[in-house]
Design an enzyme around this catalytic site. Structure first.
Site, PDB file in Angstrom:
ATOM      1  N   HIS A 105       0.842  -1.194   0.000  1.00  0.00           N
ATOM      2  CA  HIS A 105       0.000   0.000   0.000  1.00  0.00           C
ATOM      3  C   HIS A 105       0.879   1.246   0.000  1.00  0.00           C
ATOM      4  O   HIS A 105       1.871   1.300   0.736  1.00  0.00           O
ATOM      5  CB  HIS A 105      -0.901  -0.001   1.241  1.00  0.00           C
ATOM      6  CG  HIS A 105      -1.852   1.146   1.266  1.00  0.00           C
ATOM      7  ND1 HIS A 105      -2.978   1.202   0.474  1.00  0.00           N
ATOM      8  CD2 HIS A 105      -1.837   2.307   1.979  1.00  0.00           C
ATOM      9  CE1 HIS A 105      -3.615   2.333   0.704  1.00  0.00           C
ATOM     10  NE2 HIS A 105      -2.953   3.019   1.604  1.00  0.00           N
ATOM     11  N   THR A 137      -6.230  -8.374   5.904  1.00  0.00           N
ATOM     12  CA  THR A 137      -7.296  -8.792   6.805  1.00  0.00           C
ATOM     13  C   THR A 137      -8.602  -8.156   6.323  1.00  0.00           C
ATOM     14  O   THR A 137      -8.580  -7.270   5.454  1.00  0.00           O
ATOM     15  CB  THR A 137      -7.014  -8.356   8.251  1.00  0.00           C
ATOM     16  OG1 THR A 137      -7.026  -6.916   8.305  1.00  0.00           O
ATOM     17  CG2 THR A 137      -5.677  -8.891   8.745  1.00  0.00           C
TER      18      THR A 137
END
EC number: 2.1.2.2
Length: 212
Positions: A105, A137
């Site tokens: 990210h 997650t």
């Protein structure tokens, strides 16, 4: 030897960095949700098997994720690596691959999850920006951190110049993170934190050496 599947949506520059790094693993396939993703041709030229599961062929996100999972499982990977895969995955998909699904990210998580990270960092006037490799997650962009790299935000930076420096760091740390995975150097502990065995420390603390 570990086996990985890489998911892309476009040119796959991080996928290219992984292929060029000659990692100690077998890259079983590169899969895209777009038939015209530029990275597919790059993978084919490097002898990597490719597949397309188009999200446009499915009426909802769950159906697409089920088809994607079926395609991934056909290659029996140890890890599924997101490299510019621009789809939000369902909770069921993420749980299916918990501990095996990895993303990069373009921010120093937990700051600036989601989109437009560079523009938001410039708007807020932060002095340090960067990128993060993390386990995925169900909580978007908040999974256990494997490694981070930081870059200074300069007074003359534009979104384009800042993004370019961050991308350079992405291409450096993503191969490192996948190498650790393939060499069994990292694991999730009971508290959901990433432990890097080689250095006997939490991998949360790892940033660009030039900024330590």
């Amino acid at each position: 030897m570990k086996s990985i599947v890489i998911l892309i949506s476009g040119r796959g520059s991080n996928m290219q960095a992984l292929l060029k790094a000659k990692l100690p693993c077998r890259i079983a396939a590169v899969i895209s949700n777009k038939t015209d993703a530029e990275g597919l041709e790059f993978a084919r030229k490097h002898g990597i098997q490719t597949a397309v599961v188009s999200h446009r062929d499915y009426s909802d996100r769950a159906s697409f994720d089920a088809a994607l999972a079926q395609t991934i499982d056909g290659f029996q990977p140890d890890y599924v690596i997101l490299a510019g895969f621009m789809r939000i995955l369902t909770e069921g998909f993420v749980k299916r691959y918990y501990g095996k699904l990895v993303n990069i990210h373009p921010s120093l998580l937990p700051a600036y999850g989601g989109l437009d990270t560079h523009a938001r960092a410039l708007h807020d006037g932060v002095k340090i920006h960067g990128c993060t490799v993390h386990f995925v997650t169900p909580d978007l962009d908040h999974g256990p951190i494997i490694i981070q790299a930081a870059v200074p935000v300069l007074s003359h930076d534009t979104e384009k110049t800042l993004a370019a420096r961050v991308l350079n760091e992405e291409h450096r740390i993503y191969p490192q993170a996948i190498r650790w995975l393939c060499e069994n150097q990292i694991e999730l502990d009971a508290n959901g934190r990433v432990v890097l065995h080689r250095h006997k420390q939490s991998a949360h603390s790892l940033i660009s050496p030039g900024l330590e």
